[in-house]
Design an enzyme around this catalytic site. Sequence first.
Site, PDB file in Angstrom:
ATOM      1  CE  LYS A  13      -2.188  -0.924   3.828  1.00  8.71           C
ATOM      2  NZ  LYS A  13      -1.529  -2.609   4.149  1.00  8.71           N
ATOM      3  NE  ARG A  88      -4.999  -1.230   9.546  1.00  7.02           N
ATOM      4  CZ  ARG A  88      -4.016  -0.915   8.954  1.00  7.02           C
ATOM      5  NH1 ARG A  88      -3.764   0.324   8.431  1.00  7.02           N
ATOM      6  NH2 ARG A  88      -2.949  -1.613   8.914  1.00  7.02           N
ATOM      7  NE  ARG A 127       7.444  -2.633   6.287  1.00  7.61           N
ATOM      8  CZ  ARG A 127       6.139  -2.226   6.628  1.00  7.61           C
ATOM      9  NH1 ARG A 127       5.418  -1.681   5.409  1.00  7.61           N
ATOM     10  NH2 ARG A 127       5.566  -2.462   7.451  1.00  7.61           N
ATOM     11  NE  ARG A 160       5.691  -0.432  10.069  1.00  6.24           N
ATOM     12  CZ  ARG A 160       4.464  -0.359   9.502  1.00  6.24           C
ATOM     13  NH1 ARG A 160       4.483   0.222   8.347  1.00  6.24           N
ATOM     14  NH2 ARG A 160       3.533  -1.090   9.828  1.00  6.24           N
ATOM     15  NE  ARG A 171       1.651  -5.157  11.112  1.00  2.00           N
ATOM     16  CZ  ARG A 171       2.616  -4.913  10.215  1.00  2.00           C
ATOM     17  NH1 ARG A 171       3.934  -5.273  10.764  1.00  2.00           N
ATOM     18  NH2 ARG A 171       2.758  -4.293   9.290  1.00  2.00           N
TER      19      ARG A 171
HETATM   20  P1  AP5 Z   1       4.845  -1.484   1.975  1.00  2.49           P
HETATM   21  O1  AP5 Z   1       4.258  -1.001   0.590  1.00  2.49           O
HETATM   22  O2  AP5 Z   1       5.276  -0.994   3.029  1.00  2.49           O
HETATM   23  O3  AP5 Z   1       3.394  -2.389   2.347  1.00  2.49           O
HETATM   24  P2  AP5 Z   1       2.128  -2.005   3.085  1.00  2.49           P
HETATM   25  O4  AP5 Z   1       0.914  -2.410   2.592  1.00  2.49           O
HETATM   26  O5  AP5 Z   1       2.160  -0.208   3.301  1.00  2.49           O
HETATM   27  O6  AP5 Z   1       2.452  -2.536   4.557  1.00  2.49           O
HETATM   28  P3  AP5 Z   1       2.226  -1.966   6.176  1.00  2.49           P
HETATM   29  O7  AP5 Z   1       2.993  -2.994   7.168  1.00  2.49           O
HETATM   30  O8  AP5 Z   1       2.705  -0.630   6.094  1.00  2.49           O
HETATM   31  O9  AP5 Z   1       0.662  -2.224   6.174  1.00  2.49           O
HETATM   32  P4  AP5 Z   1      -0.151  -2.068   7.512  1.00  2.49           P
HETATM   33  O10 AP5 Z   1      -1.320  -2.113   7.118  1.00  2.49           O
HETATM   34  O11 AP5 Z   1       0.126  -3.405   8.374  1.00  2.49           O
HETATM   35  O12 AP5 Z   1       0.378  -1.011   8.297  1.00  2.49           O
HETATM   36  P5  AP5 Z   1       0.294   0.464   8.513  1.00  2.49           P
HETATM   37  O13 AP5 Z   1       1.602   1.411   8.789  1.00  2.49           O
HETATM   38  O14 AP5 Z   1      -0.968   1.007   7.645  1.00  2.49           O
HETATM   39  O15 AP5 Z   1       5.627  -2.820   1.427  1.00  2.49           O
HETATM   40  C1  AP5 Z   1       6.057  -3.858   2.351  1.00  2.49           C
HETATM   41  C2  AP5 Z   1       7.347  -4.347   1.836  1.00  2.49           C
HETATM   42  O16 AP5 Z   1       7.250  -5.246   0.493  1.00  2.49           O
HETATM   43  C3  AP5 Z   1       8.264  -3.226   1.597  1.00  2.49           C
HETATM   44  O17 AP5 Z   1       9.653  -4.012   1.947  1.00  2.49           O
HETATM   45  C4  AP5 Z   1       8.240  -3.171   0.171  1.00  2.49           C
HETATM   46  O18 AP5 Z   1       9.611  -2.683  -0.454  1.00  2.49           O
HETATM   47  C5  AP5 Z   1       7.886  -4.534  -0.518  1.00  2.49           C
HETATM   48  N1  AP5 Z   1       7.118  -4.690  -2.041  1.00  2.49           N
HETATM   49  C6  AP5 Z   1       6.095  -3.612  -2.046  1.00  2.49           C
HETATM   50  N2  AP5 Z   1       5.389  -4.109  -3.100  1.00  2.49           N
HETATM   51  C7  AP5 Z   1       6.072  -5.206  -3.590  1.00  2.49           C
HETATM   52  C8  AP5 Z   1       5.910  -5.842  -4.762  1.00  2.49           C
HETATM   53  N3  AP5 Z   1       5.166  -5.846  -5.536  1.00  2.49           N
HETATM   54  N4  AP5 Z   1       6.932  -7.096  -5.065  1.00  2.49           N
HETATM   55  C9  AP5 Z   1       7.754  -7.385  -3.889  1.00  2.49           C
HETATM   56  N5  AP5 Z   1       8.110  -6.397  -2.777  1.00  2.49           N
HETATM   57  C10 AP5 Z   1       7.150  -5.339  -2.715  1.00  2.49           C
HETATM   58  O19 AP5 Z   1      -0.526   0.313  10.043  1.00  2.49           O
HETATM   59  C11 AP5 Z   1       0.631   0.229  11.227  1.00  2.49           C
HETATM   60  C12 AP5 Z   1      -0.428   0.069  12.436  1.00  2.49           C
HETATM   61  O20 AP5 Z   1      -1.097   1.140  12.890  1.00  2.49           O
HETATM   62  C13 AP5 Z   1      -1.496  -1.045  12.488  1.00  2.49           C
HETATM   63  O21 AP5 Z   1      -1.105  -2.339  12.798  1.00  2.49           O
HETATM   64  C14 AP5 Z   1      -2.436  -0.585  13.334  1.00  2.49           C
HETATM   65  O22 AP5 Z   1      -2.186  -0.773  14.912  1.00  2.49           O
HETATM   66  C15 AP5 Z   1      -2.447   0.907  13.168  1.00  2.49           C
HETATM   67  N6  AP5 Z   1      -3.283   1.569  12.369  1.00  2.49           N
HETATM   68  C16 AP5 Z   1      -3.210   2.140  11.263  1.00  2.49           C
HETATM   69  N7  AP5 Z   1      -4.213   2.423  10.557  1.00  2.49           N
HETATM   70  C17 AP5 Z   1      -5.179   2.429  11.318  1.00  2.49           C
HETATM   71  C18 AP5 Z   1      -6.584   2.369  11.272  1.00  2.49           C
HETATM   72  N8  AP5 Z   1      -7.251   3.143  10.096  1.00  2.49           N
HETATM   73  N9  AP5 Z   1      -7.198   1.923  12.358  1.00  2.49           N
HETATM   74  C19 AP5 Z   1      -6.815   1.540  13.338  1.00  2.49           C
HETATM   75  N10 AP5 Z   1      -5.371   1.429  13.545  1.00  2.49           N
HETATM   76  C20 AP5 Z   1      -4.609   1.860  12.480  1.00  2.49           C
HETATM   77 MG    MG Z   2       2.356   1.056   4.845  1.00  3.08          MG
END
Ligand code: AP5
Ligand code: MG
Length: 216
Positions: A13, A88, A127, A160, A171
């Site tokens: 994402k 979410r 990552r 992270r 997660r």
């Molecule tokens: P990356 O692009 O970083 O993936 P991502 O989908 O952004 O993963 P996140 O871990 O950030 O998602 P998340 O939803 O768990 O965390 P968030 O920060 O939103 O890519 C991942 C890796 O793969 C990278 O190394 C990249 O280079 C590689 N990659 C990407 N595309 C690729 C491809 N096509 N092929 C190969 N490799 C690839 O949330 C964190 C925490 O915050 C949550 O757990 C929760 O506690 C809280 N939170 C956030 N939003 C909310 C909400 N709305 N409500 C409640 N709690 C929330």
């Molecule tokens: Mg992310």
Amino acid sequence: MRIILLGPPGAGKGTQAKLVSEKYSIPHISTGDIFRKNISEKTPLGVKAKGYIDKGLLVPDELTIDIVKDRLAKDDCISGFLLDGFPRTVKQAEALEDFLRNDNQTVDTALLIDVPSEFILERMTGRRVCPSCGASYHMKFNPPKIEGKCDDCGNDVIQRKDDTEETVKDRIDVYEKQTQPLADYYKAKDQLFVVDGTQSIGDVFKTISEHIGSRK
Ligand code: AP5
Ligand code: MG
Ligand code: ZN
């Protein structure tokens, strides 16, 4: 364009959001990045959010929804935005819909980046992220040009805290129970577009760009 990005942890994402927001000149709003910034600044919100995030749990809707409403009320969101990691829960999706309806707006498209769970662990543990600008790298799939340094701002990239094997499993569980139902929610509104996230970063972006182009 008002775009939502859905998908499991590690789906890509953040990676795609950066490309899309640059191409279409819309702000990239990541609730995860907002929480992490607050945690590093030790704000009251950061202190509350940290306990949930470190355990891989969702931050409660009551804390999350108002932050997003405040952010969407800013001037740079007038011609569109890209939400990464929000909504979410169904409650968050309904709150977003109500908020947009007040301005006679709707979500244009909800993009679900679909990646089966067997791909996720390798993506998460490899990552590295830039704590300053939020850019996301992967040691094998998308390494920075200079080892250990962000391409965009030159800061040291870090791992992270919630990218450990144990927390990633939690997660994924939370995603399946609380966030996956949103696919049906947006499908019923004819707003869902599913993209195969196991393709290369470039191919995922190409598919998304073609879809956005067809909706404009
Ligand atoms: P990356 O692009 O970083 O993936 P991502 O989908 O952004 O993963 P996140 O871990 O950030 O998602 P998340 O939803 O768990 O965390 P968030 O920060 O939103 O890519 C991942 C890796 O793969 C990278 O190394 C990249 O280079 C590689 N990659 C990407 N595309 C690729 C491809 N096509 N092929 C190969 N490799 C690839 O949330 C964190 C925490 O915050 C949550 O757990 C929760 O506690 C809280 N939170 C956030 N939003 C909310 C909400 N709305 N409500 C409640 N709690 C929330
Ligand atoms: Mg992310
Ligand atoms: Zn950076």
